[in-house]
Design an enzyme around this catalytic site. Structure first.
Site, mmCIF file in Angstrom:
data_model
loop_
_atom_site.group_PDB
_atom_site.id
_atom_site.type_symbol
_atom_site.label_atom_id
_atom_site.label_comp_id
_atom_site.label_asym_id
_atom_site.label_seq_id
_atom_site.Cartn_x
_atom_site.Cartn_y
_atom_site.Cartn_z
ATOM 1 N N LYS A 79 0.853 -1.197 0.000
ATOM 2 C CA LYS A 79 0.000 0.000 0.000
ATOM 3 C C LYS A 79 0.888 1.245 0.000
ATOM 4 O O LYS A 79 1.926 1.268 0.675
ATOM 5 C CB LYS A 79 -0.886 -0.021 1.250
ATOM 6 C CG LYS A 79 -1.976 1.050 1.254
ATOM 7 C CD LYS A 79 -2.817 0.919 2.523
ATOM 8 C CE LYS A 79 -3.978 1.887 2.526
ATOM 9 N NZ LYS A 79 -4.787 1.784 3.773
ATOM 10 N N SER A 154 -9.768 2.192 2.712
ATOM 11 C CA SER A 154 -8.862 2.867 1.820
ATOM 12 C C SER A 154 -7.978 1.925 0.992
ATOM 13 O O SER A 154 -7.506 2.303 -0.075
ATOM 14 C CB SER A 154 -7.959 3.800 2.628
ATOM 15 O OG SER A 154 -7.148 3.057 3.518
ATOM 16 N N SER A 178 -9.879 -0.319 6.788
ATOM 17 C CA SER A 178 -9.266 -0.172 5.464
ATOM 18 C C SER A 178 -8.584 -1.418 4.917
ATOM 19 O O SER A 178 -8.203 -1.449 3.744
ATOM 20 C CB SER A 178 -8.255 0.981 5.472
ATOM 21 O OG SER A 178 -8.933 2.209 5.511
#
Lengths: 503, 97
Positions: A79, A154, A178
């Site tokens: 990420k 996210s 997330s």
């Protein structure tokens, strides 16, 4: 056998026994990215040269007889919140466009040490603030099940990359859901470890008392193997736990839930929950009963206030953590014309560099912390956090794990909620309590909602430090459900144009 | 009720330049969010201890030994502006306005 649909555990075994090389596996995934990522947009940066170099190095170490870990040579995506010296780290924000970190995060360092191959950085909502990747400064990621829909957020990039077989593994971060909500809506596995089990050093902070990195994978065992690589004490993080990491791999291999007491959270059902989500969660519970678990219904009365509590605590921490983006030391600088003061330049830079959601949360946090409102908002939220933790403690006296849907609905359409912040925030209704209490929680695929044919996630929450129970339940569920389906859930996803995956 | 001028004051405190349109949109959206979260203060009574952190921790100490990795070049490489091997910033003092 197809290198793209194979599990990370299987790939690791084949690489270790030199039946395939890490270079071949890495090249297959880079090809898949080239084929499908124009339509998925899971990646913000790809390091093909570096990845192939790492893969060749791992192959050479194995050829020389070195004993490496079970994931050596397996590709992984990171990420874009985690600092990695080889690629820009932007946190999905224009304010950090092109910024290359001067050091590696501890998680990245551990992956490199374990011989994993870092193929690229995945898209996310700006500074991890969102449930759809639509707040990313670089455009949204698309759900591989239906590219008109959100991949969750996210960490939608990490989940979509894994679901589209662009990588067998990814790293996510979870502040309010997330990792778990994207896993749920893409049919992948996502685990948020107990707070403090994975080092936050070098991970761009959103809300420091809640942030926690964890594994994203296609199988429970793969997630457990990755959990083991990244977890453990780190002197560079003052909130890092010194307790030993539980044996999550054995828990995932056995998947034994006989006699395990499972508590279904009553508050997370009814109005606002899609019928297909409730149906599949009920069927998952039936499958766990078949596997020998006991199920009781429990009430956690303060969970209904968790979302509101989160939207006071998180923005307060955000307003403080994001103060560092001042246009002086890194990233964007706007309006430095020789006459403007530092303060004006900071104001212009932040006005231009932050997206709408980041601004909204910074201002909300500034309000919650400002004189005269602190006690009513932030102070009350901290008290509610205590009440939510007490609900968990009471529930865990009666059961070993708690379960619920991971998110109230399946993936909604891109654009559907972007102008309605409150509707967007509801995506994290079920995942937030675990962050507030700091306990481990995970989402496992439990079927497709009959009304839209989209994946449903089953959330499991365990007491602090008992993360192995997440994997026990996840593995049992996976075994029961794949036997029923005849394949993994992801094998049922419609094939993407030009995809090279064979299930 | 959060007014437009209050949002402007908060934006100034947070050092964020907002356009008129942004101020309008944010005032109404923040108002909706704040009314949704207001219930927290009604439920959480005075006698409950606050939790600031999920895991109770005390300060972490370590021996004070030099552990310096020179990174100045890498750090300056990411800076918006550099002069003579240092961060260059706009003027920090201005005439009183």
């Amino acid at each position: 056998m197809n290198l793209l649909s194979a599990s990370a555990a299987e790939l690791g075994r084949l690489i270790a026994t030199r039946e395939v090389s890490s270079v071949e596996v890495t090249r297959a995934h880079l090809d898949q990215i080239a084929a499908v990522d124009t339509c998925i947009h899971a990646f913000l940066a790809i390091d093909a040269t570096g990845a192939l170099r790492q893969a060749a190095a791992t192959d050479a170490r194995i050829a020389a007889g070195e004993q490496l870990g079970p994931l050596a040579g397996v590709p992984i995506a990171i990420k874009d919140l985690l600092c990695y010296q080889a690629l820009p780290t932007t946190a999905g924000s224009r304010i950090l466009e092109g910024w290359v970190p001067p050091y590696n995060s501890t998680v990245v360092q551990r992956l490199i040490a374990a011989g994993l191959v870092l193929i690229g950085k995945t898209n996310c909502d700006e500074f991890a603030m969102g449930s759809s990747t639509e707040t990313s400064g670089y455009g949204p990621t698309h759900n591989p099940w239906d590219t008109a829909r959100i991949p969750g957020g996210s960490g939608g990039g990490s989940a979509a990359a894994v679901a589209a077989c662009e990588t067998p593994l990814a790293i996510g971060t979870d502040t309010g859901g997330s990792i778990r909500q994207p896993a749920a809506v893409t049919g992948s596995v996502g685990v948020k470890p107990t707070y403090g089990m994975v080092s936050r050093y070098g991970i761009i902070a959103m809300a420091s008392s809640l942030d926690q990195a964890g594994p994203v994978a296609r199988t429970t065992l793969d997630a457990a193997l990755l959990h083991t690589v990244i977890a453990g004490h780190d002197p560079m993080d003052s909130t890092s736990l010194t307790t030993p990491v539980p044996d999550v791999v054995t828990a995932a291999r056995l998947g034994d839930v006989r006699g395990l007491r499972i508590g279904l959270v009553r508050e997370f059902s009814g109005e606002g929950y899609a019928p297909g989500v409730e149906l599949r969660v009920q069927q998952a519970i039936a499958a766990l009963l078949t596997a020998g678990a006991e199920v009781v219904e429990v009430s956690c009365p303060h969970f209904i206030h968790a979302l509101a509590t989160y939207y006071l605590i998180m923005p307060a921490e955000v307003s403080s953590n994001l103060a560092r983006y001042d246009g002086m030391r890194y990233g964007l600088r706007i309006g430095d014309d020789g006459t403007n003061s530092t303060e004006t330049v900071t104001r212009l830079t932040r006005g231009k560099g932050f997206g709408t959601e980041a601004k909204r949360r910074i201002i909300l946090g500034t309000y919650a912390l400002s004189a005269g409102y602190y006690d009513a908002y932030y102070g009350s939220a901290q008290k509610m956090r205590t009440l939510i933790a007490r609900d968990f403690a009471t529930a865990f006296e009666r059961c070993d794990v708690l379960v619920s849907p991971a998110t109230p609905t399946t993936a909604f359409k891109l654009g559907e909620r972007i102008d309605d912040p409150l509707a967007m925030y509801m995506s994290d209704l079920c995942t937030i309590p675990a962050n507030l209490a700091g306990i481990g929680a995970a989402s496992f695929p439990c079927g497709l909602a009959p009304e839209d044919g989209l994946p449903v996630g089953f959330q499991v929450m365990a007491p602090a430090l008992r993360d192995e129970r997440l994997y026990q339940v996840g593995a049992a569920l996976e075994r029961e459900l794949t036997a029923k389906w005849g394949s993994q859930l992801l094998a049922q996803a419609p094939a993407l144009t030009d995809t090279k995956v064979v299930w | 009720m959060l007014t437009r001028s209050e949002v402007a004051r908060l934006a100034a405190l947070a050092r964020i330049e907002l356009s008129d349109d942004e101020l309008d949109a944010m005032a109404s959206q923040l108002d909706v969010i704040l009314s949704a979260v207001a219930a927290v203060s009604e439920v959480a009574s005075q006698d409950i201890p606050p939790t600031s952190h999920a895991v109770p921790l005390t300060n972490v100490m370590r021996p004070d030994v030099l552990n310096w990795v020179p990174r100045s070049q890498a750090m300056l490489a990411g800076a918006p502006d550099v002069e003579n091997g240092r961060f260059r910033v706009p003027q920090i003092l201005q005439e009183e306005q």
